[in-house]
Design a protein around this motif. Structure first.
Motif, PDB file in Angstrom:
ATOM      1  N   UNK A  36       0.834  -1.199   0.000  1.00  0.00           N
ATOM      2  CA  UNK A  36       0.000   0.000   0.000  1.00  0.00           C
ATOM      3  C   UNK A  36       0.877   1.262   0.000  1.00  0.00           C
ATOM      4  N   UNK A  37       1.950   1.205   0.777  1.00  0.00           N
ATOM      5  CA  UNK A  37       2.887   2.335   0.828  1.00  0.00           C
ATOM      6  C   UNK A  37       3.542   2.527  -0.542  1.00  0.00           C
ATOM      7  N   UNK A  38       3.994   1.423  -1.139  1.00  0.00           N
ATOM      8  CA  UNK A  38       4.681   1.476  -2.433  1.00  0.00           C
ATOM      9  C   UNK A  38       3.780   2.077  -3.530  1.00  0.00           C
ATOM     10  N   UNK A  39       2.528   1.551  -3.628  1.00  0.00           N
ATOM     11  CA  UNK A  39       1.640   2.046  -4.690  1.00  0.00           C
ATOM     12  C   UNK A  39       1.266   3.512  -4.454  1.00  0.00           C
ATOM     13  N   UNK A  40       1.139   3.891  -3.198  1.00  0.00           N
ATOM     14  CA  UNK A  40       0.812   5.291  -2.896  1.00  0.00           C
ATOM     15  C   UNK A  40       1.963   6.224  -3.223  1.00  0.00           C
ATOM     16  N   UNK A  41       3.194   5.724  -3.097  1.00  0.00           N
ATOM     17  CA  UNK A  41       4.361   6.561  -3.482  1.00  0.00           C
ATOM     18  C   UNK A  41       4.333   6.820  -4.995  1.00  0.00           C
ATOM     19  N   UNK A  42       3.977   5.776  -5.761  1.00  0.00           N
ATOM     20  CA  UNK A  42       3.901   5.946  -7.230  1.00  0.00           C
ATOM     21  C   UNK A  42       2.807   6.960  -7.578  1.00  0.00           C
ATOM     22  N   UNK A  43       1.630   6.807  -6.954  1.00  0.00           N
ATOM     23  CA  UNK A  43       0.515   7.733  -7.225  1.00  0.00           C
ATOM     24  C   UNK A  43       0.898   9.157  -6.824  1.00  0.00           C
ATOM     25  N   UNK A  76      13.686   1.586  -3.325  1.00  0.00           N
ATOM     26  CA  UNK A  76      12.803   0.434  -3.091  1.00  0.00           C
ATOM     27  C   UNK A  76      12.804  -0.553  -4.261  1.00  0.00           C
ATOM     28  N   UNK A  77      13.513  -0.196  -5.340  1.00  0.00           N
ATOM     29  CA  UNK A  77      13.554  -1.002  -6.572  1.00  0.00           C
ATOM     30  C   UNK A  77      12.124  -1.282  -7.045  1.00  0.00           C
ATOM     31  N   UNK A  78      11.338  -0.208  -7.109  1.00  0.00           N
ATOM     32  CA  UNK A  78       9.932  -0.348  -7.452  1.00  0.00           C
ATOM     33  C   UNK A  78       9.752  -0.222  -8.965  1.00  0.00           C
ATOM     34  N   UNK A  79       9.757  -1.372  -9.655  1.00  0.00           N
ATOM     35  CA  UNK A  79       9.691  -1.384 -11.122  1.00  0.00           C
ATOM     36  C   UNK A  79       8.397  -0.813 -11.685  1.00  0.00           C
ATOM     37  N   UNK A  80       7.315  -0.875 -10.869  1.00  0.00           N
ATOM     38  CA  UNK A  80       6.025  -0.361 -11.364  1.00  0.00           C
ATOM     39  C   UNK A  80       6.039   1.156 -11.528  1.00  0.00           C
ATOM     40  N   UNK A  81       7.135   1.811 -11.065  1.00  0.00           N
ATOM     41  CA  UNK A  81       7.221   3.273 -11.174  1.00  0.00           C
ATOM     42  C   UNK A  81       7.755   3.722 -12.540  1.00  0.00           C
TER      43      UNK A  81
END
Lengths: 202, 187
Positions: free
Chosen positions: A139-146, A167-172
């Motif tokens: 939830x934290x990760x997706x909210x950072x992208x948004x 965070x190596x967040x590829x969805x970003x």
């Protein structure tokens, strides 16, 4: 004489039926089974229940004490985070420290609200740091992208970009690409986004 | 052992006292159960269940309670639980019919009929009337107590009792007429 009087006068004649002889044997067996043979088991069972109940009670008291301590701290932090003053909100974000080892959904929700809606860039930046304490919370990760999609302040944009890269967040990647291609994006933000993109693609 | 001692022993879960109580009242309970259920096996089962339940709860009663009446009440309640479960009777409350009203028929010639004939005629009644007549006339419960046992309105009990009694009197009179005809045909 009326019916009831007549019947009551001859009540014994109405009670002339007798139980079968085998019924007494069956009853003795039933009585032994229901009220006598299980006595020991019942006592052991009751003792077991009593011990188990005592243990549960002790643990409940300990947990209740812990919960009440945590809830007092949570309430304190929430008070700060919801304060009208940016300084107090900032203080609240910094109060959200190591003592909160378990994720507290109420505080995380409030932090995410600040991330999206707070007008103060410093508060937002401190909030991103606080949220990074929960790297595995999706939830934290997706909210950072948004938040990155909607954020217009360069300093906050850079903070989020660096965090997503950390965070190596590829969805970003799509959001980063949009920032890179957007002509209105500040050059310093663009270069941070490009760097993050390269790191994510590695 | 007097009854008070027996009760105290039963409260201590004394096996001999329990058997003594069972032997003293088993046939009393059996007759009550049999009148309601009309099946020997079911009645015997209910008697046994009633004693077991009674011995489990005997700690709640005073030492001077009428033990026979107390066990009989348990047995009768169990019988009606069974009837409700097996047949779903007494679910319909027709107390509204009381407005139309059934007058309790006066009948003062009961001594003309033998116990066997009265039993036979009661057993011919529909179950909903039969059980109320059994409870009122034989078990000596009043209408309020019957309404509590059957979990229906007292007015319904009164209504059903009046109807049932009317039908019972009809059956008794019919029986008398048949007897009269039979005797005269024979002569």
């Amino acid at each position: 004489m009326n019916l009831k009087e007549h019947i009551q006068q001859h009540k014994n004649e109405f009670d002339s039926e007798e139980m079968s002889t085998k019924s007494k044997v069956l009853f003795k067996e039933k009585l032994q089974k229901e009220l006598h043979s299980v006595k020991k088991t019942k006592v052991v069972y009751r003792r077991f229940i009593a011990v188990a109940a005592s243990i549960v009670l002790v643990f409940s008291v300990i947990l209740w004490n812990q919960d009440s301590e945590v809830s007092v701290k949570t309430a304190e932090v929430l008070n700060y985070l919801e304060d009208a003053s940016a300084g107090k909100r900032l203080e609240g974000v910094y109060k959200f420290d190591e003592e909160f080892k378990n994720e507290d959904s109420k505080i995380i929700e409030t932090l995410l609200k600040i991330l999206h809606k707070d007008e103060n860039a410093n508060v937002k930046i401190a909030t991103v740091d606080a949220l990074l304490k929960f790297p595995s919370n999706d939830n934290v990760r997706t909210n950072l992208i948004t938040a990155l999609e909607n954020e217009k302040t360069p300093l906050v944009q850079i903070k989020i970009i660096k965090s997503l890269s950390y965070l190596r967040e590829n969805r970003a990647q799509n959001t980063l690409e949009e920032i890179i291609n957007n002509e209105e994006t500040f050059p310093i933000v663009k270069s941070n986004a490009t760097l993050a993109m390269n790191q994510l693609k590695q | 052992m007097n009854q008070k001692e027996v009760i105290q022993k039963c409260k201590q879960n004394d096996y001999s006292a329990q058997i003594e109580v069972y032997n003293s009242y088993k046939n009393l309970l059996y007759n009550s159960c049999f009148r309601i259920l009309q099946r020997r096996e079911d009645a015997e089962d209910m008697v046994q269940d009633a004693f077991i339940k009674g011995f489990q709860k005997v700690g709640q009663v005073k030492d001077d309670v009428n033990l026979a009446a107390w066990f009989r009440r348990i047995a009768i309640n169990l019988c009606f639980d069974k009837l409700r479960k097996d047949k779903n009777i007494f679910l319909l409350d027709d107390s509204i019919e009381i407005e139309v009203g059934f007058i309790d028929t006066d009948f003062d010639k009961a001594e003309e009929f033998s116990v066997d004939i009265i039993k036979e005629c009661i057993n011919k009644l529909k179950e909903k009337y039969r059980v109320i007549l059994v409870l009122y006339l034989i078990e000596d419960y009043n209408h309020r107590e019957i309404s509590e046992i059957l979990k229906i309105n007292e007015s319904t009990v009164r209504n059903q009792y009046a109807r049932g009694k009317g039908q019972l009197i009809e059956l008794l009179q019919k029986h008398t007429n048949n007897e009269f005809k039979r005797t005269h045909t024979a002569t």
